[in-house]
Design an enzyme around this catalytic site. Structure first.
Site, short mmCIF file in Angstrom:
data_model
loop_
_atom_site.label_atom_id
_atom_site.label_comp_id
_atom_site.label_asym_id
_atom_site.label_seq_id
_atom_site.Cartn_x
_atom_site.Cartn_y
_atom_site.Cartn_z
N GLY A 30 2.42 -8.99 6.34
CA GLY A 30 2.67 -8.19 7.53
C GLY A 30 2.49 -6.73 7.19
N GLY A 31 2.12 -5.94 8.18
CA GLY A 31 1.93 -4.52 7.95
C GLY A 31 0.98 -4.26 6.80
N ASP A 32 1.45 -3.53 5.80
CA ASP A 32 0.62 -3.22 4.63
C ASP A 32 1.10 -3.95 3.39
OD1 ASP A 32 2.96 -1.75 4.36
OD2 ASP A 32 1.99 -0.04 3.45
N GLU A 33 1.72 -5.10 3.58
CA GLU A 33 2.24 -5.90 2.47
C GLU A 33 1.42 -7.18 2.31
OE1 GLU A 33 6.88 -4.52 2.76
OE2 GLU A 33 6.29 -6.42 3.64
N LEU A 66 0.85 -1.20 0.00
CA LEU A 66 0.00 0.00 0.00
C LEU A 66 0.88 1.24 0.00
CD1 LEU A 66 -2.84 -1.01 2.48
CD2 LEU A 66 -2.72 -1.28 0.01
#
Length: 181
Positions: A105-108, A65
């Site tokens: 993870g996170g925005d991946e 993102l």
């Protein structure tokens, strides 16, 4: 056989069956991201490797993102969570029954599909770029998408496909965000 013998022999078996069921559920839960419901890296990797082995023409994607931190910083983490779940639904819907999506993870995110459908990568990019509404606020969303066809690599492994998709994604980011390469 009397009921005491049946109970003495049956209860341990019942206990082990119950315990086995609980362990299976914990394992299944550990392979799913609790926020998005997508597979985690571990659950996705095993299935993706099988898909590559069976379908050399599969398409591997990495999605990152753009400017996601700004959403969290401006609108709060609940808004960020809303964006992540919306993106997860869109990516999972795009894969359909021909693939599998994961939150790394996170925005991946990552995905693999054996049939990208008629909309292809441009359709995915358009779907990922649709704004998300959170508590009356329209949040702009965009993503950079990198892809690789493992069958076109000298050694068609998932690791090499992810490396190529990662390079493709960063090349897209280098041409300005909201791109697909």
């Amino acid at each position: 056989m009397d009921t005491q013998t049946i109970a003495a022999e049956g209860l341990p078996a019942l206990g082990w069956a119950l315990h086995g069921g609980l362990l299976w559920r914990r394992l299944a839960t550990a392979r799913r991201d609790p926020l998005t419901g997508l597979h985690t890296r571990a659950g996705w990797t095993a299935r993706a490797e099988r898909l590559i082995a069976k379908h050399p023409g599969a398409l591997v994607l990495l999605v990152d993102l753009d400017d996601f931190k700004a959403i969290n910083d401006t609108h709060g983490h609940a808004a960020g969570d809303t964006v992540l779940t919306a993106i997860a639904r869109r990516l999972d819907g795009w894969c359909g029954r021909h693939g599998i999506a994961a939150r790394l993870g996170g925005d991946e995110f990552a995905a693999i599909t054996t049939h990208p459908g008629t909309a292809g990568l441009f359709g995915l990019r358009a779907a990922l770029g649709e704004p998300v509404t959170h508590h009356g606020h329209v949040l702009p969303v965009s993503a950079s998408v990198g892809h690789c066809y493992p069958g076109r690599l000298p050694v068609p492994t998932l690791t090499d496909a992810l490396s190529a998709a990662d390079a493709s994604m960063y090349a897209a980011k280098g041409h300005g965000r909201r791109n697909t390469r």
